[in-house]
Design a protein around this motif. Sequence first.
Motif, PDB file in Angstrom:
ATOM      1  N   THR A  19       0.940  -1.342  -0.425  1.00  0.00           N
ATOM      2  CA  THR A  19      -0.008  -0.201   0.253  1.00  0.00           C
ATOM      3  C   THR A  19       0.778   1.549   0.343  1.00  0.00           C
ATOM      4  OG1 THR A  19      -0.037  -0.023   2.456  1.00  0.00           O
ATOM      5  CG2 THR A  19      -2.209  -1.047   1.271  1.00  0.00           C
ATOM      6  N   ILE A  20       0.156   2.011  -0.105  1.00  0.00           N
ATOM      7  CA  ILE A  20       0.669   3.142  -0.775  1.00  0.00           C
ATOM      8  C   ILE A  20      -0.232   4.388  -0.116  1.00  0.00           C
ATOM      9  CG2 ILE A  20       2.274   5.656  -2.360  1.00  0.00           C
ATOM     10  CD1 ILE A  20       2.731   3.504  -4.196  1.00  0.00           C
ATOM     11  N   HIS A  21       0.252   5.191   0.906  1.00  0.00           N
ATOM     12  CA  HIS A  21      -0.583   6.474   1.417  1.00  0.00           C
ATOM     13  C   HIS A  21       0.472   7.476   1.188  1.00  0.00           C
ATOM     14  CE1 HIS A  21      -3.071   3.496   3.635  1.00  0.00           C
ATOM     15  NE2 HIS A  21      -1.447   2.752   4.149  1.00  0.00           N
ATOM     16  N   ALA A  22      -0.713   8.569   0.759  1.00  0.00           N
ATOM     17  CA  ALA A  22      -0.060   9.813  -0.017  1.00  0.00           C
ATOM     18  C   ALA A  22      -0.945  11.225   0.525  1.00  0.00           C
ATOM     19  CB  ALA A  22      -0.525  10.240  -1.875  1.00  0.00           C
ATOM     20  N   LEU A  23      -0.542  12.507   0.887  1.00  0.00           N
ATOM     21  CA  LEU A  23      -1.387  12.724   1.984  1.00  0.00           C
ATOM     22  C   LEU A  23      -0.775  14.458   1.262  1.00  0.00           C
ATOM     23  CD1 LEU A  23      -2.811  14.301   4.228  1.00  0.00           C
ATOM     24  CD2 LEU A  23      -1.155  14.331   5.272  1.00  0.00           C
TER      25      LEU A  23
END
Length: 148
Positions: A85-89
């Motif tokens: 998973t990748i989380h981008a903010l």
Amino acid sequence: MPRVQKLFVNPLFCLLLMAGLSACHHTPDESRVRQGIEKAEHAAEQADASALDAVLSDDFDGNHGEMERRQLLGLLRATSFRGETIHALTGPIEVEQHGDRYVARFTVTLTSGGKLLPAQIGMYQVETAWRKDGGEWRCYSATWTSAS
């Protein structure tokens, strides 16, 4: 009943009037660039290379030749295949018009739930360049530097 009022009572006329008025609505180009950035962020989080591909131009250039479109999409596909998973903010987006193109600057913080991307985790300053391609706004260039 006066003739004009009878027209507005007719449901077909009302539908045509609403369709005509909605066709006049045009999303400003700056908003469409912002939407493109949001689509790219969502595509990264979903590890959806096809969705990201729709935002990038065919000649996309990342970090002055360090990563081309094919490589970026391949990295996203590998992330998906590995089940990571990748989380981008994304931070505030600043958009400037330059003739018929746009430049957008923002920060992005990346985190990952896997082992494929640990070297790329962190906060970045990003500058993207956008142009209209086939009626859609597409990112043709992006540069990023570590903000930490």
